[in-house]
Scaffold this active site. Structure first.
Site, mmCIF file in Angstrom:
data_model
loop_
_atom_site.group_PDB
_atom_site.id
_atom_site.type_symbol
_atom_site.label_atom_id
_atom_site.label_comp_id
_atom_site.label_asym_id
_atom_site.label_seq_id
_atom_site.Cartn_x
_atom_site.Cartn_y
_atom_site.Cartn_z
ATOM 1 N N HIS A 25 45.701 34.800 30.888
ATOM 2 C CA HIS A 25 46.528 35.599 29.985
ATOM 3 C C HIS A 25 47.212 36.762 30.706
ATOM 4 O O HIS A 25 46.729 37.268 31.716
ATOM 5 C CB HIS A 25 45.690 36.145 28.831
ATOM 6 C CG HIS A 25 44.606 37.093 29.260
ATOM 7 N ND1 HIS A 25 43.500 36.690 29.973
ATOM 8 C CD2 HIS A 25 44.458 38.435 29.077
ATOM 9 C CE1 HIS A 25 42.711 37.722 30.197
ATOM 10 N NE2 HIS A 25 43.267 38.799 29.675
ATOM 11 N N ASP A 71 19.314 58.382 47.232
ATOM 12 C CA ASP A 71 20.621 58.565 47.867
ATOM 13 C C ASP A 71 20.773 57.796 49.181
ATOM 14 O O ASP A 71 21.715 58.044 49.933
ATOM 15 C CB ASP A 71 20.939 60.047 48.094
ATOM 16 C CG ASP A 71 21.077 60.814 46.788
ATOM 17 O OD1 ASP A 71 21.384 60.173 45.763
ATOM 18 O OD2 ASP A 71 20.871 62.037 46.787
ATOM 19 N N SER A 111 48.497 27.039 36.402
ATOM 20 C CA SER A 111 48.745 28.357 35.808
ATOM 21 C C SER A 111 47.635 28.761 34.843
ATOM 22 O O SER A 111 47.740 29.782 34.172
ATOM 23 C CB SER A 111 50.091 28.371 35.071
ATOM 24 O OG SER A 111 50.104 27.406 34.031
#
Length: 320
Positions: A144, A171, A199
């Protein structure tokens, strides 16, 4: 429909500045040829490079992550008077392990439409990744188009990534996540065929990935849009490649650090379940393939924009 030649892609991907550059424009659109420089110049590329840090041995979750930053969205909207539609030729997701003994570790990536209120209809695709080498890749090519004037354009492709995290000091950077996209603005869908004439929708597990079907666990993950990882974005990068007889090839990227933020402890107390808890409950061989509504926590649908407003010490990973 295959999006890329796997062997050629894996050979090229480690030698490019951006992972998305390993997929040529001619593979995405049949009219993107050397003899049509205008078409090549209108195909834009953008990539987010995220370093994911550990959280004291907890499972890591990156949720409601944007495909494009504000600068890229603004650039698309400025073209809306000339082009009606936006099409993503390919979205490439790469996950790299940066720790020893990574083989067998796994996680999950969910791609969804953040503007859709129905999780099932808004679900685009989900993949389980499992490290057999240090990198996993998958790609998707949406069927789409989107409107260049859509007020919710930035929400239409969002990502949630769950990592199985071993115990590390807080971290420590353990994973690198690269999400790249090649797109173009058009006025007609007839320009969107690949060089093989396809497509339609395509999704490809390139390396170390397996497609997952939508289930209750994925539904609850989409609804729970809180991000316990704090996103810290650096200055955007511009990559310029000089070309003969054509305009320079210009691409943009952004570097983001995902780590434990100042509000992480508060979010955990509100009922956030880490990936580690899910794997322990379902078992590693069942991760992403099984769901139980009774075991899933109640989801909260809140946007990153609301939870990360200025003044609260957070960031949504997009440019100011």
């Amino acid at each position: 429909m295959a999006i890329v030649n796997v062997n050629r892609f894996l050979k090229e991907v480690e030698s490019t500045d951006l992972k998305i550059d390993a997929i040529s424009s001619s593979e995405l659109y049949k009219d993107a040829t050397f003899f049509k420089p205008d078409v090549l110049n209108c195909i834009k590329r953008f990539e987010s490079n995220v370093k994911v840090s550990s959280r004291s041995g907890d499972g890591l979750v990156l949720s409601d992550f944007k495909l494009l930053d504000d600068t890229e969205i603004d650039s698309i909207r400025k073209k809306s008077n000339k082009y009606k539609y936006l099409h993503y030729g390919v979205i490439l997701v790469g996950i790299k392990a940066m720790l020893p003994n990574f083989r067998g570790m796994e996680g999950r990536v969910i791609v969804y439409d953040g503007a859709c209120l129905d999780p099932k209809r808004g679900h685009i695709c989900s993949y389980l990744f499992k490290f057999e080498s240090d990198c996993c890749y998958f790609g998707l090519r949406p069927e789409h188009c989107l409107s260049t004037t859509d007020a919710n354009l930035a929400k239409r492709f969002r990502f949630r990534v769950d990592f199985d995290c071993p115990q590390y000091e807080q971290d420590t950077e353990l994973f690198a996540l690269d999400i790249g996209v090649a797109y173009r603005c058009v006025n007609s869908a007839r320009f969107l065929e690949t060089k093989t004439g396809d497509s339609g929708w395509a999704s490809q597990a390139i390396s170390g990935c397996e497609a997952l079907k939508f289930n209750e666990e994925i539904k609850m993950a989409i609804l729970d849009r809180r991000s316990p990882l704090f996103l810290e974005e650096g200055a955007p990068n511009v990559h310029i490649e000089k070309r003969l007889f054509r305009g320079d090839k210009v691409r943009r990227s952004r570097s983001i650090s995902a780590k434990r933020g100042p509000n992480s402890r508060v979010q955990e107390k509100r009922g956030f379940r880490s990936l580690s808890a899910r794997i322990e409950r379902f078992g590693k061989n069942e991760f992403g393939r099984r769901a139980s509504a009774s075991e899933a926590p109640p989801g909260r649908s809140i946007s990153m924009e609301d939870s990360h407003r200025p003044g609260k010490g957070t960031s949504d990973g997009s440019s100011p």
